[in-house]
Scaffold this motif. Structure first.
Motif, short mmCIF file in Angstrom:
data_model
loop_
_atom_site.label_atom_id
_atom_site.label_comp_id
_atom_site.label_asym_id
_atom_site.label_seq_id
_atom_site.Cartn_x
_atom_site.Cartn_y
_atom_site.Cartn_z
N VAL A 135 7.33 -13.93 25.68
CA VAL A 135 6.07 -14.38 26.27
C VAL A 135 6.27 -14.49 27.79
O VAL A 135 7.38 -14.76 28.26
N GLY A 175 2.22 -17.74 30.06
CA GLY A 175 1.96 -17.97 28.64
C GLY A 175 2.86 -19.06 28.09
O GLY A 175 2.43 -19.92 27.32
N SER A 209 9.44 -18.39 23.89
CA SER A 209 8.23 -19.15 23.54
C SER A 209 8.61 -20.41 22.75
O SER A 209 8.02 -21.48 22.95
N ASP A 238 3.17 -13.99 17.85
CA ASP A 238 3.71 -13.00 18.80
C ASP A 238 4.59 -12.02 18.02
O ASP A 238 5.78 -11.90 18.28
N ASP A 247 -0.63 -14.12 21.36
CA ASP A 247 -0.23 -13.46 22.61
C ASP A 247 -0.57 -11.96 22.56
O ASP A 247 -0.75 -11.40 21.48
N ASN A 248 -0.68 -11.35 23.72
CA ASN A 248 -0.88 -9.90 23.88
C ASN A 248 -2.25 -9.41 23.43
O ASN A 248 -2.39 -8.23 23.07
N LEU A 289 -3.94 -14.34 26.30
CA LEU A 289 -3.64 -15.38 25.31
C LEU A 289 -4.97 -15.85 24.72
O LEU A 289 -5.82 -16.38 25.43
#
Ligand code: SAM
Length: 216
Positions: free
Chosen positions: A42, A46, A72, A138, A164-165, A209
């Motif tokens: 991350v 984030g 993370s 994630d 995430d992403n 996010l």
């Protein structure tokens, strides 16, 4: 009247936001390890958001899908209540071993982490309904919509989902992109936005996010 717009581009603004909070030597070493293992962690922004969320929720029970080398996870653990436990799932033994080293180097008590090796969609059905304050995702992008289904079930009322992403390097916002990962992420964003049980928020931190608070 506000100030004159500054001559600062999107990239500089993003770097300013990402660099608002730095990271310590343990996280720097974990990022170097992630680089060696080819397991993208991350982003710094984030990570800060995860620590903030865990603290705001006074989280005592968090699920993470995609342990990686523990970047993370360490942010989450540092935000959680001092006796909080992070349950983290990953298919790769090598990265989970690296995450263990990250947590040990940061002085995290072993009892605060439950690392489960396996495919997320095999493990998630075994976790308790309503038992978690926060779920961070994630891992496999094509499985994000299925993780969201499990996530809503696993959260207590007021708990938060974090993915995430979700911008996927801009591909999600580009209708011409139709590969499996982009389509799954686009589907996730739609499903989360339309779910009456969730209050969603899309933050342009790092690669995007997506957050959603469970209302009831
Ligand atoms: C982007 S990395 C996670 C990085 C980590 N969150 C961090 O910040 O350090 C994605 C991880 O998801 C794991 N993964 C991929 N597919 C998975 C699946 N189906 N179930 C569980 N883990 C999976 C990979 O092995 C990899 O370690």
């Amino acid at each position: 009247m506000g100030p004159e717009p500054a001559a600062v581009g999107a990239a500089e603004l993003s770097a300013y936001v990402e660099g608002f909070l730095g990271e310590d030597d343990v996280l720097a070493a974990a990022r170097a390890m992630a680089d060696q293992l080819g397991c993208a962690p991350v982003g710094v922004g984030g990570g800060a958001a995860l620590r903030f969320l865990a603290a705001a929720l006074r989280a005592r029970a968090v699920v993470e899908i995609g342990t990686g080398v523990g970047v993370s996870g360490l942010h989450l653990l540092r935000g959680m209540a001092p006796d909080g436990v992070l349950t983290s799932i990953d298919v790769e033994p090598e990265v989970q071993a690296a995450a263990k080293r990250t947590f040990r180097a940061a002085g995290i008590a072993p009892g605060r982490t439950r690392l489960i090796m396996g495919r997320a969609l095999d493990v998630l059905p075994r976790l308790s309904d309503g038992g978690y304050d926060l779920l961070f995702v994630d891992a496999a992008k094509t499985e994000y919509p299925a993780y969201a289904d499990h996530g809503v079930r696993l959260l207590r009322p007021g708990g938060v989902l974090a993915f995430d992403n979700v911008l996927w390097q801009g591909n999600v916002a580009n209708p011409a992109r139709r590969d499996a990962e982009t389509l799954a992420l686009r589907e996730l964003v739609r499903v989360v936005r339309e779910d009456d049980r969730l209050v969603p928020l899309l933050l342009p931190l790092g690669d995007g996010l997506l957050l959603a608070a469970k209302t009831g």
